[in-house]
Design a protein around this motif. Structure first.
Motif, PDB file in Angstrom:
ATOM      1  N   ILE A  92    -106.406  50.011  70.727  1.00 39.29           N
ATOM      2  CA  ILE A  92    -105.862  50.025  72.088  1.00 39.29           C
ATOM      3  C   ILE A  92    -104.449  49.438  72.079  1.00 39.29           C
ATOM      4  O   ILE A  92    -104.216  48.369  71.519  1.00 39.29           O
ATOM      5  N   THR A  93    -103.523  50.168  72.696  1.00 45.37           N
ATOM      6  CA  THR A  93    -102.183  49.628  72.953  1.00 45.37           C
ATOM      7  C   THR A  93    -102.186  49.048  74.359  1.00 45.37           C
ATOM      8  O   THR A  93    -102.456  49.768  75.325  1.00 45.37           O
ATOM      9  N   PRO A  94    -101.920  47.744  74.516  1.00 44.37           N
ATOM     10  CA  PRO A  94    -102.053  47.101  75.835  1.00 44.37           C
ATOM     11  C   PRO A  94    -101.091  47.658  76.882  1.00 44.37           C
ATOM     12  O   PRO A  94    -100.078  48.296  76.566  1.00 44.37           O
ATOM     13  N   TYR A  95    -101.406  47.395  78.113  1.00 47.14           N
ATOM     14  CA  TYR A  95    -100.634  47.803  79.288  1.00 47.14           C
ATOM     15  C   TYR A  95     -99.213  47.232  79.208  1.00 47.14           C
ATOM     16  O   TYR A  95     -99.031  46.035  79.002  1.00 47.14           O
ATOM     17  N   HIS A  96     -98.206  48.093  79.388  1.00 46.39           N
ATOM     18  CA  HIS A  96     -96.818  47.637  79.307  1.00 46.39           C
ATOM     19  C   HIS A  96     -95.894  48.682  79.924  1.00 46.39           C
ATOM     20  O   HIS A  96     -96.315  49.794  80.257  1.00 46.39           O
ATOM     21  N   ILE A  97     -94.623  48.316  80.082  1.00 40.74           N
ATOM     22  CA  ILE A  97     -93.594  49.258  80.505  1.00 40.74           C
ATOM     23  C   ILE A  97     -92.503  49.306  79.443  1.00 40.74           C
ATOM     24  O   ILE A  97     -92.385  48.410  78.610  1.00 40.74           O
ATOM     25  N   ASP A  98     -91.691  50.377  79.487  1.00 38.58           N
ATOM     26  CA  ASP A  98     -90.600  50.558  78.526  1.00 38.58           C
ATOM     27  C   ASP A  98     -89.286  50.807  79.257  1.00 38.58           C
ATOM     28  O   ASP A  98     -89.267  51.333  80.374  1.00 38.58           O
ATOM     29  N   ARG A 122     -97.168  48.978  94.479  1.00 35.52           N
ATOM     30  CA  ARG A 122     -98.383  48.243  94.114  1.00 35.52           C
ATOM     31  C   ARG A 122     -98.531  48.153  92.599  1.00 35.52           C
ATOM     32  O   ARG A 122     -99.256  47.301  92.083  1.00 35.52           O
ATOM     33  N   VAL A 123     -97.844  49.053  91.895  1.00 34.27           N
ATOM     34  CA  VAL A 123     -97.935  49.121  90.433  1.00 34.27           C
ATOM     35  C   VAL A 123     -96.793  48.348  89.782  1.00 34.27           C
ATOM     36  O   VAL A 123     -97.004  47.534  88.872  1.00 34.27           O
ATOM     37  N   VAL A 124     -95.571  48.621  90.226  1.00 35.56           N
ATOM     38  CA  VAL A 124     -94.384  47.945  89.686  1.00 35.56           C
ATOM     39  C   VAL A 124     -93.568  47.386  90.835  1.00 35.56           C
ATOM     40  O   VAL A 124     -93.031  48.143  91.651  1.00 35.56           O
ATOM     41  N   ARG A 125     -93.475  46.069  90.916  1.00 38.44           N
ATOM     42  CA  ARG A 125     -92.683  45.405  91.948  1.00 38.44           C
ATOM     43  C   ARG A 125     -91.257  45.185  91.433  1.00 38.44           C
ATOM     44  O   ARG A 125     -91.025  45.201  90.215  1.00 38.44           O
ATOM     45  N   PRO A 126     -90.301  44.971  92.328  1.00 39.33           N
ATOM     46  CA  PRO A 126     -88.945  44.638  91.859  1.00 39.33           C
ATOM     47  C   PRO A 126     -88.943  43.445  90.912  1.00 39.33           C
ATOM     48  O   PRO A 126     -88.212  43.425  89.916  1.00 39.33           O
ATOM     49  N   GLN A 127     -89.797  42.436  91.207  1.00 35.50           N
ATOM     50  CA  GLN A 127     -89.858  41.245  90.349  1.00 35.50           C
ATOM     51  C   GLN A 127     -90.331  41.588  88.930  1.00 35.50           C
ATOM     52  O   GLN A 127     -89.960  40.915  87.969  1.00 35.50           O
ATOM     53  N   ASP A 128     -91.171  42.626  88.804  1.00 35.65           N
ATOM     54  CA  ASP A 128     -91.646  43.038  87.476  1.00 35.65           C
ATOM     55  C   ASP A 128     -90.502  43.588  86.635  1.00 35.65           C
ATOM     56  O   ASP A 128     -90.361  43.248  85.455  1.00 35.65           O
ATOM     57  N   GLU A 130     -87.286  43.003  87.127  1.00 36.88           N
ATOM     58  CA  GLU A 130     -86.328  41.919  86.887  1.00 36.88           C
ATOM     59  C   GLU A 130     -86.807  41.003  85.773  1.00 36.88           C
ATOM     60  O   GLU A 130     -86.027  40.618  84.886  1.00 36.88           O
ATOM     61  N   GLY A 131     -88.081  40.661  85.795  1.00 31.96           N
ATOM     62  CA  GLY A 131     -88.633  39.818  84.738  1.00 31.96           C
ATOM     63  C   GLY A 131     -88.598  40.498  83.381  1.00 31.96           C
ATOM     64  O   GLY A 131     -88.315  39.860  82.360  1.00 31.96           O
ATOM     65  N   PHE A 132     -88.861  41.795  83.365  1.00 31.37           N
ATOM     66  CA  PHE A 132     -88.823  42.564  82.114  1.00 31.37           C
ATOM     67  C   PHE A 132     -87.450  42.454  81.456  1.00 31.37           C
ATOM     68  O   PHE A 132     -87.339  42.258  80.245  1.00 31.37           O
ATOM     69  N   TYR A 133     -86.389  42.563  82.269  1.00 33.71           N
ATOM     70  CA  TYR A 133     -85.034  42.530  81.711  1.00 33.71           C
ATOM     71  C   TYR A 133     -84.517  41.111  81.465  1.00 33.71           C
ATOM     72  O   TYR A 133     -83.430  40.936  80.937  1.00 33.71           O
ATOM     73  N   MET A 134     -85.323  40.130  81.855  1.00 34.16           N
ATOM     74  CA  MET A 134     -85.005  38.754  81.500  1.00 34.16           C
ATOM     75  C   MET A 134     -85.922  38.246  80.390  1.00 34.16           C
ATOM     76  O   MET A 134     -85.980  37.053  80.113  1.00 34.16           O
ATOM     77  N   LYS A 135     -86.669  39.189  79.770  1.00 30.01           N
ATOM     78  CA  LYS A 135     -87.598  38.864  78.666  1.00 30.01           C
ATOM     79  C   LYS A 135     -88.649  37.851  79.107  1.00 30.01           C
ATOM     80  O   LYS A 135     -89.016  36.928  78.380  1.00 30.01           O
ATOM     81  N   GLN A 136     -89.130  38.022  80.348  1.00 32.33           N
ATOM     82  CA  GLN A 136     -90.194  37.196  80.894  1.00 32.33           C
ATOM     83  C   GLN A 136     -91.556  37.751  80.466  1.00 32.33           C
ATOM     84  O   GLN A 136     -91.636  38.802  79.846  1.00 32.33           O
ATOM     85  N   PRO A 137     -92.665  37.070  80.801  1.00 37.25           N
ATOM     86  CA  PRO A 137     -94.002  37.557  80.425  1.00 37.25           C
ATOM     87  C   PRO A 137     -94.250  38.998  80.865  1.00 37.25           C
ATOM     88  O   PRO A 137     -93.659  39.483  81.830  1.00 37.25           O
ATOM     89  N   SER A 138     -95.160  39.645  80.173  1.00 43.61           N
ATOM     90  CA  SER A 138     -95.426  41.057  80.394  1.00 43.61           C
ATOM     91  C   SER A 138     -95.941  41.332  81.802  1.00 43.61           C
ATOM     92  O   SER A 138     -96.507  40.456  82.469  1.00 43.61           O
ATOM     93  N   ILE A 139     -95.776  42.567  82.235  1.00 44.10           N
ATOM     94  CA  ILE A 139     -96.262  43.011  83.533  1.00 44.10           C
ATOM     95  C   ILE A 139     -97.799  42.970  83.557  1.00 44.10           C
ATOM     96  O   ILE A 139     -98.455  43.221  82.545  1.00 44.10           O
ATOM     97  N   VAL A 162     -89.295  56.416  82.874  1.00 42.32           N
ATOM     98  CA  VAL A 162     -88.808  55.052  82.680  1.00 42.32           C
ATOM     99  C   VAL A 162     -89.596  54.091  83.575  1.00 42.32           C
ATOM    100  O   VAL A 162     -89.846  54.377  84.753  1.00 42.32           O
ATOM    101  N   HIS A 163     -90.019  52.965  82.983  1.00 44.48           N
ATOM    102  CA  HIS A 163     -90.755  51.903  83.673  1.00 44.48           C
ATOM    103  C   HIS A 163     -92.170  52.301  84.098  1.00 44.48           C
ATOM    104  O   HIS A 163     -92.828  51.520  84.800  1.00 44.48           O
ATOM    105  N   ALA A 164     -92.648  53.477  83.709  1.00 42.66           N
ATOM    106  CA  ALA A 164     -94.011  53.863  84.078  1.00 42.66           C
ATOM    107  C   ALA A 164     -95.001  53.075  83.222  1.00 42.66           C
ATOM    108  O   ALA A 164     -95.061  53.262  82.006  1.00 42.66           O
ATOM    109  N   PRO A 165     -95.797  52.184  83.815  1.00 39.75           N
ATOM    110  CA  PRO A 165     -96.737  51.409  83.009  1.00 39.75           C
ATOM    111  C   PRO A 165     -97.778  52.320  82.358  1.00 39.75           C
ATOM    112  O   PRO A 165     -98.154  53.357  82.918  1.00 39.75           O
ATOM    113  N   HIS A 166     -98.247  51.917  81.194  1.00 44.16           N
ATOM    114  CA  HIS A 166     -99.254  52.713  80.506  1.00 44.16           C
ATOM    115  C   HIS A 166     -99.987  51.861  79.478  1.00 44.16           C
ATOM    116  O   HIS A 166     -99.473  50.844  79.021  1.00 44.16           O
TER     117      HIS A 166
END
Length: 257
Positions: A92-98, A122-128, A130-139, A162-166
């Protein structure tokens, strides 16, 4: 080729991914040998740069993509990441965005790609983002919102916006996949807006998302460019060199832990 930084591998569990180095070649070979029986995973990145066959496949891919979209795709792309994935049955490849605009092509075995709508708040918030591009914890996945499962076999593929979680579930055989990740100039610009928005949100503001205000985007991109590396030799330099300095500024201002 001694390009150890382009080889990632895992053996014995989802939290044991490692970058290859000169001392881990035997571990990488052992991972390949154990694919049938162990929870193993191998990623070879930028294979088109060292293998003529993959380079030719990449050119064919672009020709097909431009024909299908009826526009010049190459000029919109900063970098193409052609990546080969090989993994054990049922992995399994865990849930993430690219960050990249991605196309996953199945070569051997089967897998199910569970894809979610990046435009659903409900799936991807603006904060998600922003955190992704600041190398914060995963979505974090919102289990109240179902994704769409795509079952792919050899000669089939699935497109990830782009940014579609999977997240991905392998079938009962060893899986071999080839990924074309397109790093778009437009998304590199958006990334810088997200980075400034992260800091503004930390200050209690509610910043506008990218592409809602041209002049605001321009100011934000300019601010990040001012603190980014002047010499940018890689995708990481373009998108994240400003973040490294921004983290130091935020820490100094007590806006970040």
């Amino acid at each position: 080729e001694k390009r150890f930084d382009q080889v990632h591998y895992r053996k014995g569990g989802p939290n044991k991914t490692k970058n290859s180095d000169a001392d881990s070649v035997n571990d990488v070979l052992a991972t390949i040998d154990s694919l049938e029986t162990a929870g193993a995973w191998l990623r070879l990145t930028r294979v088109d740069e060292i293998n003529e066959e993959f380079r030719e496949i990449s050119e064919i891919f672009y020709d097909d993509l431009e024909r299908l979209y009826q526009r010049d795709i190459r000029s919109k792309v900063m970098k193409t990441f052609v990546t080969l994935f090989i993994s054990s049955p049922n992995e399994i490849t865990p849930y993430h965005i690219d960050h990249s605009w991605n196309f996953l092509l199945q070569i051997g075995g089967r897998k199910t790609v569970h894809l979610f709508d990046a435009e659903d708040p409900r799936v991807v918030r603006p904060q998600d983002r922003e955190g992704f591009y600041m190398k914060q914890p995963s979505i974090t996945q919102n289990h109240d919102v179902p994704g769409i499962p795509y079952d792919i076999a050899p000669r089939q593929a699935v497109h990830h916006p782009v940014h579609a979680p999977h997240w991905v579930q392998n079938g009962p055989e060893v899986s071999v996949s080839l990924s074309f990740g397109l790093c778009l100039h437009s998304m590199n610009d958006d990334a810088k807006v997200h980075q400034v928005n992260f800091m503004l949100r930390k200050m209690g503001l509610n910043p506008k998302a990218p592409r809602q205000s041209k002049w605001r985007d321009s100011v934000k991109k300019g601010a990040i460019n001012l603190i980014s590396d002047r010499k940018q030799n890689s995708f990481d330099d373009v998108v994240f060199s400003g973040v490294r300095r921004l983290h130091r500024v935020m820490k100094f201002a007590r806006l970040s832990k």
